[in-house]
Scaffold this active site. Structure first.
Site, PDB file in Angstrom:
ATOM      1  N   LYS A 222       0.749  -0.902  -0.133  1.00  0.00           N
ATOM      2  CA  LYS A 222      -0.037  -0.035   0.089  1.00  0.00           C
ATOM      3  C   LYS A 222       0.996   1.268   0.190  1.00  0.00           C
ATOM      4  O   LYS A 222       2.115   1.306   0.298  1.00  0.00           O
ATOM      5  CB  LYS A 222      -1.103  -0.078   1.366  1.00  0.00           C
ATOM      6  CG  LYS A 222      -2.111  -1.072   0.752  1.00  0.00           C
ATOM      7  CD  LYS A 222      -3.246  -0.878   1.996  1.00  0.00           C
ATOM      8  CE  LYS A 222      -4.489  -1.833   1.290  1.00  0.00           C
ATOM      9  NZ  LYS A 222      -5.574  -2.031   2.525  1.00  0.00           N
ATOM     10  N   ARG A 256      -3.497 -10.099   4.763  1.00  0.00           N
ATOM     11  CA  ARG A 256      -3.956 -10.091   3.448  1.00  0.00           C
ATOM     12  C   ARG A 256      -2.690  -9.548   2.641  1.00  0.00           C
ATOM     13  O   ARG A 256      -2.506  -8.317   2.541  1.00  0.00           O
ATOM     14  CB  ARG A 256      -5.199  -9.419   3.481  1.00  0.00           C
ATOM     15  CG  ARG A 256      -5.771  -9.244   1.722  1.00  0.00           C
ATOM     16  CD  ARG A 256      -6.996  -8.502   2.020  1.00  0.00           C
ATOM     17  NE  ARG A 256      -7.699  -8.200   0.643  1.00  0.00           N
ATOM     18  CZ  ARG A 256      -7.115  -7.350  -0.298  1.00  0.00           C
ATOM     19  NH1 ARG A 256      -6.113  -6.434  -0.013  1.00  0.00           N
ATOM     20  NH2 ARG A 256      -7.677  -7.071  -1.526  1.00  0.00           N
TER      21      ARG A 256
HETATM   22  C1  7PM Z   1      -6.537  -1.117  -5.851  1.00  0.00           C
HETATM   23  C2  7PM Z   1      -6.312  -0.448  -4.817  1.00  0.00           C
HETATM   24  C3  7PM Z   1      -7.162  -2.321  -5.788  1.00  0.00           C
HETATM   25  C4  7PM Z   1      -6.233  -0.765  -3.612  1.00  0.00           C
HETATM   26  C5  7PM Z   1      -7.366  -2.831  -4.299  1.00  0.00           C
HETATM   27  C6  7PM Z   1      -6.898  -2.150  -3.397  1.00  0.00           C
HETATM   28  C7  7PM Z   1      -8.236  -4.550   1.917  1.00  0.00           C
HETATM   29  C8  7PM Z   1      -9.314  -5.266   1.721  1.00  0.00           C
HETATM   30  C9  7PM Z   1      -8.563  -4.123  -0.105  1.00  0.00           C
HETATM   31  C10 7PM Z   1      -7.959  -4.455   3.350  1.00  0.00           C
HETATM   32  C11 7PM Z   1      -9.816  -6.158   3.637  1.00  0.00           C
HETATM   33  C12 7PM Z   1      -5.632  -3.092  -1.587  1.00  0.00           C
HETATM   34  C13 7PM Z   1      -7.094  -2.649  -1.893  1.00  0.00           C
HETATM   35  N1  7PM Z   1      -7.927  -3.695   0.815  1.00  0.00           N
HETATM   36  N2  7PM Z   1      -9.832  -5.994   2.474  1.00  0.00           N
HETATM   37  N3  7PM Z   1      -9.448  -5.067   0.243  1.00  0.00           N
HETATM   38  N4  7PM Z   1      -8.364  -5.152   4.220  1.00  0.00           N
HETATM   39  N5  7PM Z   1     -10.141  -6.845   4.684  1.00  0.00           N
HETATM   40  O1  7PM Z   1      -4.695  -2.543  -1.535  1.00  0.00           O
HETATM   41  O2  7PM Z   1      -7.014  -3.663   3.901  1.00  0.00           O
HETATM   42  O3  7PM Z   1      -5.550  -4.501  -1.622  1.00  0.00           O
HETATM   43  S1  7PM Z   1      -8.366  -3.532  -1.716  1.00  0.00           S
END
Ligand code: 7PM
Length: 277
Positions: A222, A256
């Protein structure tokens, strides 16, 4: 000792587990063709399973800051065939990253074992749908919406606000019929938070764990890792692992991540060291 049943499979959270991220958004693959996307997604999932992922998190909606919303039909077309195919092919818990009640119900029917909702079941019908599946849920904190959440994140009392929000959603989920032990909590790293907010929440993971639920952390690659290290998205693995290791020591149990094998190996050592007298 906390054991959670995810459909057919159960996990004992005396130890950590890795959740592999499987994006099935067209922009997450070099070539946008549907067939290719599907086959690539299955191969990627199988690799993550052989690398030791306990969960595969299938998401068809891009929650990237400023991302355009995805229609229900589009999300169903992306996610459900992958859930169905994975259920036949892999012996891993399939998590579905969705806020849509229809996707929750259909994914559960096709074999999903966990509902992961970045909107903490706030969409109309989501509480009832999640409860009807009988599956565990992951409730995440977000300030604002994916479109505006990073414009000017602001808190008068960060930890209190995140904990109060998650306690409120836990209460709502329990009223809807979801058992307390089936509720996993997530501070929502990067969802309506500045770098300092993210660092502070990670440092206070223990306070979240003290609510009595298993805690999931999603920090993989991130922006906050990039901000600390001045590193592009493809150079964020070591920072991601450091952040995850730090929160494991503070009680988080599900991580995750994009990079499954390095995390499985790192967490195995963390766990073995913590287990020895
Ligand atoms: C683009 C940018 C696509 C950011 C996806 C994302 C989380 C999640 C996501 C989290 C839980 C990513 C995010 N982040 N579900 N879904 N916790 N529970 O960086 O932090 O994966 S999407």
């Amino acid at each position: 000792m906390s054991v959670i049943q995810f459909g057919q499979k159960s996990l004992d959270f005396c130890r950590p587990f890795v959740m592999g991220i499987l994006n099935v958004t067209p922009d997450s693959f070099s070539d946008g063709g549907r067939h290719n996307t599907f086959e690539q997604a299955l191969r990627h999932a199988e690799q993550m399973v052989s690398d030791g992922a306990a969960f595969i998190d299938v998401g068809g909606e891009s929650t990237r800051p400023g991302a355009a919303p995805v229609s229900l039909q589009e999300e169903m077309d992306r996610v459900l065939p992958v859930v169905e195919a994975l259920n036949d092919r892999v012996d891993t818990i399939i998590s579905v990253d969705t806020s849509s009640p229809e996707v929750m119900l259909e994914a559960a029917r096709l074999g999903a074992g966990l509902i992961n909702d970045v909107r903490a079941l706030e969409r109309p019908g989501a509480l009832a749908a999640a409860a009807a599946t009988g599956l565990p849920v992951c409730l995440m904190h977000m300030q604002g919406t994916p479109v505006d959440m990073q414009e000017s994140p602001s808190y008068s009392a960060l930890l209190d606000e995140v904990l109060s929000y998650l306690m409120g959603r836990t209460e709502a989920a329990m009223v809807a019929g979801i058992n307390k032990q089936q509720i996993i909590l997530d501070p929502g790293i990067g969802f309506g938070k500045t770098l300092e907010h993210n660092l502070s929440l990670l440092n206070q993971t223990q306070a979240l764990c003290e609510l009595g639920h298993e805690v999931l952390i999603g920090v993989s690659r991130k922006t906050m890792i990039g901000q600390v290290l001045n590193a592009n998205v493809d150079e964020r693995l070591y920072g991601t692992m450091g952040a995850n290791a730090a929160t494991y020591l503070k009680g988080a149990r599900i991580f995750r991540v994009h990079d499954v094998k390095p995390h499985v190996q790192m967490l195995e050592l963390m766990y073995r060291i913590e287990s020895e007298s």
